[in-house]
Design an enzyme around this catalytic site. Sequence first.
Site, PDB file in Angstrom:
ATOM      1  N   ASP A  67       0.814  -1.221   0.000  1.00 41.18           N
ATOM      2  CA  ASP A  67       0.000   0.000   0.000  1.00 41.18           C
ATOM      3  C   ASP A  67       0.849   1.272   0.000  1.00 41.18           C
ATOM      4  O   ASP A  67       2.072   1.219   0.178  1.00 41.18           O
ATOM      5  CB  ASP A  67      -0.956  -0.001   1.204  1.00 41.18           C
ATOM      6  N   ASN A 135      -7.437  -2.981  14.251  1.00 41.42           N
ATOM      7  CA  ASN A 135      -8.827  -3.246  13.867  1.00 41.42           C
ATOM      8  C   ASN A 135      -8.953  -4.407  12.877  1.00 41.42           C
ATOM      9  O   ASN A 135      -9.997  -4.606  12.282  1.00 41.42           O
ATOM     10  CB  ASN A 135      -9.465  -1.976  13.277  1.00 41.42           C
ATOM     11  N   HIS A 137      -7.201  -4.793  10.067  1.00 39.42           N
ATOM     12  CA  HIS A 137      -6.939  -4.536   8.646  1.00 39.42           C
ATOM     13  C   HIS A 137      -5.643  -5.199   8.175  1.00 39.42           C
ATOM     14  O   HIS A 137      -4.707  -5.387   8.950  1.00 39.42           O
ATOM     15  CB  HIS A 137      -6.990  -3.037   8.298  1.00 39.42           C
ATOM     16  N   GLU A 142      -9.619  -1.764   5.276  1.00 43.22           N
ATOM     17  CA  GLU A 142     -10.259  -1.495   6.557  1.00 43.22           C
ATOM     18  C   GLU A 142     -11.486  -2.388   6.732  1.00 43.22           C
ATOM     19  O   GLU A 142     -12.005  -2.946   5.758  1.00 43.22           O
ATOM     20  CB  GLU A 142     -10.684  -0.018   6.594  1.00 43.22           C
TER      21      GLU A 142
HETATM   22  C1  GLP Z   1      -0.446   0.123   8.575  1.00 45.57           C
HETATM   23  C2  GLP Z   1      -0.166  -0.702   7.319  1.00 45.57           C
HETATM   24  C3  GLP Z   1      -0.389  -2.173   7.537  1.00 45.57           C
HETATM   25  C4  GLP Z   1       0.232  -2.592   8.849  1.00 45.57           C
HETATM   26  C5  GLP Z   1      -0.482  -1.917   9.983  1.00 45.57           C
HETATM   27  C6  GLP Z   1       0.059  -2.281  11.360  1.00 45.57           C
HETATM   28  O1  GLP Z   1      -1.625   0.791   8.615  1.00 45.57           O
HETATM   29  N1  GLP Z   1      -0.919  -0.267   6.204  1.00 45.57           N
HETATM   30  O2  GLP Z   1       0.169  -2.896   6.453  1.00 45.57           O
HETATM   31  O3  GLP Z   1       0.138  -3.995   9.006  1.00 45.57           O
HETATM   32  O4  GLP Z   1      -0.401  -0.522   9.814  1.00 45.57           O
HETATM   33  O5  GLP Z   1       1.208  -1.540  11.620  1.00 45.57           O
HETATM   34  P1  GLP Z   1       2.179  -1.766  12.848  1.00 45.57           P
HETATM   35  O6  GLP Z   1       3.033  -2.909  12.464  1.00 45.57           O
HETATM   36  O7  GLP Z   1       2.935  -0.484  12.949  1.00 45.57           O
HETATM   37  O8  GLP Z   1       1.331  -2.041  14.036  1.00 45.57           O
END
Ligand code: GLP
Length: 261
Positions: A67, A135, A137, A142
């Site tokens: 992304d 959440n 995702h 989302e």
């Molecule tokens: C972001 C990314 C995800 C990631 C998530 C969790 O929003 N788009 O790909 O898995 O956050 O991030 P973290 O590893 O910092 O908790």
Amino acid sequence: MQVVITQSAEQVAKLGAKHCYDLINVNPAAVLGLATGSTPVALYGQLIDLYRRNLVSYCLIKSFNLDEYVGLVPTHPQSYRYFMNHHLFNHIDINLKNTFVPDGMTAPAQAGEQYEKAIANAGGIDLQILGVGRNGHIGFNEPSSSLSSRTRIKTLTAATVKDNNRFFATDEFQPELAITMGIGTILEAKKILLLATGKAKAKAVKHLVEGSLSASCPASALQLHNNTTVIIDQEAAELLEHKEYYKQVAITTEQMATENA
Ligand code: GLP
């Protein structure tokens, strides 16, 4: 789905790196699906370490990131392109031309289709690395995302914007839109590794592993995939009901691998 519960976040990264190493050993031109966020940073550290110790080369590897924020140029320090260069690509021998991150600046209607075509032209993703949002995702899919969605623009939830606020300076523009591979896109990867560490992920992990298949928890769609490994630490595993079973399966799998070696 295989669930591997390790002793620490460091072990999660090491085991994740071992999966990448094993794949690259067999297929030096593998196509990797990569993720951003704090969770995979330690894994990328391990991949860099393998390269520095001359144990692996990434010169033939292609990569596709999940992304990107809409409206951030690739040189913006909060863009996911910048993140990948900084945390991984600049430290290994991968050809930057073979690293793909969705374009947050392209006209929305075309961006998704172009990215899907590029993945297909590369022969599809061999190993997709995923983190998970609190959440549930995956990528920026989302809750309520279609379980068969393709790469497209998504509006971020207020909770995700808040969670990611820590990366942005006060008063800095923080995008509320992102372009993300869809859940359908992710499910086409031949193998998927989801990494999660820390208490804050325990609820999402519980739902994705043991909860109902539901768009309310996009990561639960991984229950439909036939080659997914979830690697977590003790804290992220805290709410799982069948921990002992997962540990038993991991021991048996290890024994079978040793016997067949
Ligand atoms: C972001 C990314 C995800 C990631 C998530 C969790 O929003 N788009 O790909 O898995 O956050 O991030 P973290 O590893 O910092 O908790």
